[in-house]
Design an enzyme around this catalytic site. Sequence first.
Site, mmCIF file in Angstrom:
data_model
loop_
_atom_site.group_PDB
_atom_site.id
_atom_site.type_symbol
_atom_site.label_atom_id
_atom_site.label_comp_id
_atom_site.label_asym_id
_atom_site.label_seq_id
_atom_site.Cartn_x
_atom_site.Cartn_y
_atom_site.Cartn_z
ATOM 1 N N ARG A 294 0.683 -1.142 0.065
ATOM 2 C CA ARG A 294 0.038 -0.056 0.197
ATOM 3 C C ARG A 294 1.027 1.518 0.082
ATOM 4 N NH1 ARG A 294 -5.362 -2.164 3.544
ATOM 5 N NH2 ARG A 294 -5.814 -3.447 1.815
ATOM 6 N N TYR A 438 -6.151 -0.986 -7.052
ATOM 7 C CA TYR A 438 -5.586 -2.265 -6.532
ATOM 8 C C TYR A 438 -4.768 -1.945 -5.203
ATOM 9 C CZ TYR A 438 -1.021 -1.175 -8.991
ATOM 10 O OH TYR A 438 0.356 -0.824 -9.633
ATOM 11 N N GLU A 439 -4.587 -3.218 -4.314
ATOM 12 C CA GLU A 439 -4.074 -3.065 -3.007
ATOM 13 C C GLU A 439 -5.184 -2.344 -1.806
ATOM 14 O OE1 GLU A 439 -1.946 -4.486 -1.670
ATOM 15 O OE2 GLU A 439 -0.979 -5.007 -3.509
ATOM 16 N N GLY A 440 -6.469 -2.881 -2.466
ATOM 17 C CA GLY A 440 -7.654 -2.381 -1.659
ATOM 18 C C GLY A 440 -8.112 -0.953 -2.439
#
Length: 583
Positions: A294, A438-440
């Site tokens: 993140r 992406y990555e949440g």
Amino acid sequence: MKYDAPVQDMMFLLTELVGLEQLQELPGHEDFDESLAEAVLEEAGKFASTELLPINQVGDQHGAMHENGNVTTPPGFKEAYTQFIENGWTGIDSNPDHGGQGLPKVLHVLIDEMLGATNLAFKLYSELSRGAYHLLDNTAPDEIREKYLPNMVAGTWSGTMCLTEPHAGTDLGLLNTKATANGDGTYKINGSKIFITSGDHDLTENILHLVIARLEGAPAGTKGISLFLVPKFLVNDDGSVGDRNGVVTASIEHKMGIKGSATCALNFDDATGYLIGEENRGLAAMFKMMNIERMTVAMQGLGLADIAYQNALAYALDRRQSKAPAPRPDSNKAADLIVYQPEVKRQLLKMRAQIEGARALAVYSVLHADIMEKAEDASVAADAHHLVALMTPVMKSFFSDLGMEATLSAQQLYGGHGFIAEHGMEQLVRDCRITTLYEGTNEVQALDLVSRKLTGATGEFTDRFLDEWLNYAKEQDAPDVVSAMEHLIEATAWVREQQEADDAAVRGVASQYLRLFSLAIIGCMWLKMKTAAQGKDGSFYANKRKIAFFFVKQILPETESLLTTITGGRDALAGFDVADFGE
Ligand SMILES: Cc1cc2nc3c(=O)[nH]c(=O)nc-3n(C[C@H](O)[C@H](O)[C@H](O)COP(=O)(O)OP(=O)(O)OC[C@H]3O[C@@H](n4cnc5c(N)ncnc54)[C@H](O)[C@@H]3O)c2cc1C
């Protein structure tokens, strides 16, 4: 396209904003000094602009290919990757026991920014490897660490993160991939994963997939997820690459941007896997990797914002259209450089003020990732841990949103020439788009901030943290920053109050709260930078003072309207039912 790595700004932040002494106090970083930091950053910047930038457009046009079961990277990627690993860029902050250089993480993220700016698709081939390396180094048993990690540090083997399934994206508790014990300590993995970055490619001899799956009989939801290491090629006892494991690349995605990066659908058919960490505790282990990623995605957004700004500025200093307001700089010319149009100048300054402020926040936050890992004093390490936990969703969301805002602004400054492919601006917009997803997704980051980071021990730390910055702004006699911090503290109190009574109201404003949080803290960063630049000669320091003024007068006031929408908008959202969409 041009790119000048912002080494001077990075060095200012390392040496004058946070101070290298904070790093030198940490075991293992005693010898990390200014000349080493500068030399590494200069070299990274050179590599990014001379090796990676020239193949960025080629990667976009050619894309990664999937033919006859094999995935190939675009022309030039293999040669660049060979040079990349020969130069040791894959082991910057890895453990020297595995061949790494053991340098601070804060240095690594600044390099991340440069790589993300110049060729995000290329960068992604080594990016997940770093997260996978640190996860395994923290969690895997010795025999796995010894067998696999040196090759990851050398870059001859790469890593992936296999979470997503077609019906399980944000909600990983829905996953279907299964693990069955073989009885010899290994497991059989069966299932399908999608959207796997660098899931297959031709740059490394082996690919180590970190796969989440559910053991037979494990609880449903996130409490029944375990983590497995599943190599593309099994590894023999002597460490050599052995037989092909049951991992098959079904396809690669055709997508909007980062086309040179292979985003793969992988099938695991009775693939052999090795349990990492405890059974059913896989998601907690995976979060170690996700948190690193993140922060890294944040730096991708920042890097793309910066290259967009640099090129927009160059264009604005070259393109003549219309007459600028008096006094005209070139009164003998039919038209002036567009940079003299106040609106163009404002847009450029807005980009620069946010980029430099975000970079300061990155250095400040990731320095604490180093402190968290190495500080000998447990309470110092614990505070650093909370700070990193707090800043992870803030950086991931704000920086990637900034990436989109800046790439779009830069494209706008090119006029119609930004829309066509020639100048590369539309590629920056397309490449940056993934960073908010992406990555949440950024919405999920905002939810993390309001639901997890304002409660428990991190919540207690957050209160202290906000008070410290408010007091700092008061001490510095900076009324604009004091106001912004007061807005943030008031919004925080409101979120906490509502959490008990009306969870939907809090979730409905989570993204606005995250933005308010980011702006107020970046306001504090600007105050610190302005203070560091006070009384110093030279245009670099003079610009810092001027841009600090621009930030607090032109950008920071948004905190007031955010506070109003956060605390006053509940009925507006609740008053419209989901069923009303159908009317
Ligand atoms: C190019 C690319 C590379 C990727 N690389 C990887 C990789 O290497 N490994 C991997 O495992 N995955 C990877 N992903 C997957 C990525 O992480 C997911 O796409 C992302 O987590 C979102 O999941 P989803 O697409 O299923 O969207 P969904 O979860 O279906 O979400 C749809 C929308 O609903 C919103 N939403 C969902 N839940 C909530 C909530 N609780 N609160 C508020 N809003 C919510 C989301 O914000 C989003 O806007 C990649 C994806 C892409 C496109």
